[in-house]
Design an enzyme around this catalytic site. Structure first.
Site, PDB file in Angstrom:
ATOM      1  N   THR A 161       0.775  -1.101  -0.121  1.00 50.65           N
ATOM      2  CA  THR A 161       0.159  -0.123   0.207  1.00 50.65           C
ATOM      3  C   THR A 161       0.930   1.758  -0.385  1.00 50.65           C
ATOM      4  OG1 THR A 161      -0.114   0.121   3.030  1.00 50.65           O
ATOM      5  CG2 THR A 161      -1.488  -0.972   1.545  1.00 50.65           C
ATOM      6  N   GLU A 197      -4.406   4.399   3.391  1.00 55.60           N
ATOM      7  CA  GLU A 197      -2.985   3.259   2.457  1.00 55.60           C
ATOM      8  C   GLU A 197      -4.420   2.640   2.033  1.00 55.60           C
ATOM      9  OE1 GLU A 197      -0.998   0.447   6.820  1.00 55.60           O
ATOM     10  OE2 GLU A 197      -3.092   0.201   6.200  1.00 55.60           O
ATOM     11  N   ASN A 250       0.862   4.884   1.475  1.00 55.35           N
ATOM     12  CA  ASN A 250       0.448   5.369   3.040  1.00 55.35           C
ATOM     13  C   ASN A 250       0.601   6.761   2.869  1.00 55.35           C
ATOM     14  OD1 ASN A 250       0.341   2.505   4.174  1.00 55.35           O
ATOM     15  ND2 ASN A 250       2.350   2.207   4.080  1.00 55.35           N
TER      16      ASN A 250
END
Length: 325
Positions: A222, A269, A224
């Site tokens: 992900t 995320e 972030n």
């Protein structure tokens, strides 16, 4: 889900920070000013921009926005920060996209708040800025004790030979559009409703930061981002699009405290579908398209991964049916 207007590109709007004690250059004077806080730059604000552009054509000049920063509530009630739909830089960009490429910004503090309404008009709007016309919403109030009103502005403009247009409430699908309504929708996680009243998807901008790398271990790396502390978006999972170097990519995002792991500070995320580039340090936009589910705690990593698989499939289906930005 209804089709939304494009999220605008990133022009370079001209934001002019005002100092009440210093003159404004002649080249910047004489615009028609649309007055307001403009948080979110929603469909109602677009009506103000259109009215200002029409008056500017009549006056043979240019339209501009006049706004305040920071939000007045943050000055008077700092312990209760307002959920800002658009931080200053995004607000200026969206105003430019709405047809107000020049933005005059008055730094708001208690000294500015103490200026009487008549002095505000005479010395600042007409005197310093040489306004060729003024446009405001039906509920615009200003000056010490918020005694300045649209009616007062019209009366004062008449005496100063400055035309004033008051834009009535703008309704969309039978409801009056307001920043408060949009904030409430986002706090409920109803990003599709918020987008409908904004006239475009609600989006956030930030720098991709290093996280704890758990997503990579789960098969879902992900990007972030830390959102502003005043963000009141409902914690949950969303179908999103991320703008990377000018191009939009579909994805799924979690905003919340990661209850399966650490219940930490809220973080956004985003897993971008079919993308393998390195995003660390990149400035990106994340546009929220639809709500999927609330944040939840899972008893095992296997259960979490199964749910992430289901979330991704659902997000892909929603986004496949959503027109491109």
């Amino acid at each position: 889900m209804s089709s939304q207007a494009d999220v605008p590109p990133s022009p370079e709007p001209a934001a002019v920070v005002l100092d009440p004690d210093r003159p404004v250059p002649d080249a910047l004077r004489g615009a028609v000013l649309a007055l307001g806080n403009f948080d979110g730059v929603h469909r109602g604000h677009a009506e103000l921009a259109r009215a200002a552009a029409a008056m500017a054509r009549e006056q043979g000049t240019v339209p501009a926005a006049f706004t305040f920063e920071p939000h007045p509530r943050s000055v008077f009630r700092p312990e209760e920060p307002v959920f800002r739909l658009t931080p200053p830089a995004l607000k200026f960009e969206l105003l430019a996209a709405a047809g107000l490429p020049r933005v005059f910004v008055l730094p708001f503090d208690r000294d500015i708040a103490s200026i009487g309404a008549e002095r505000f008009v005479d010395e600042l709007l007409v005197g310093q800025l040489g306004a060729a016309g003024l446009v405001c919403g039906y509920d615009f109030h200003f000056g010490k004790g918020r005694t300045g009103s649209p009616e007062m502005l019209q009366a004062h403009g008449l005496m100063a030979h400055v035309p004033v247009a008051v834009v009535p409430p703008f309704s969309w699908r039978g409801e009056a559009v307001s920043s408060s309504l949009i904030r409430s929708a986002l706090q409920e996680g109803d990003v599709a409703r918020a987008a409908d009243f904004l006239g475009r998807p609600w989006f956030v901008r930030g720098i991709v930061a290093h996280g704890d790398k758990r997503g990579r271990d789960l098969g879902y790396p992900t990007a972030n981002m830390h959102l502003p502390r005043d963000c009141r978006l409902r914690h949950g999972i969303y179908a999103v699009r991320m703008r990377i170097d000018g191009d939009w990519h579909d994805g799924v995002a979690s905003f919340g405290s990661r209850p399966t792991f650490d219940d930490g500070a809220p973080r956004l995320e985003t897993f971008v579908f079919d993308f393998s580039g390195d995003l660390y340090g990149h400035k990106v936009d994340v546009a929220f398209v639809d709500w999927l589910r609330r944040e939840a705690k899972f008893d095992s990593l296997e259960a979490l991964i199964a749910q992430m698989d289901a979330d991704s499939l659902r997000a892909r289906d929603i986004l496949a049916k959503t027109p491109p930005f």
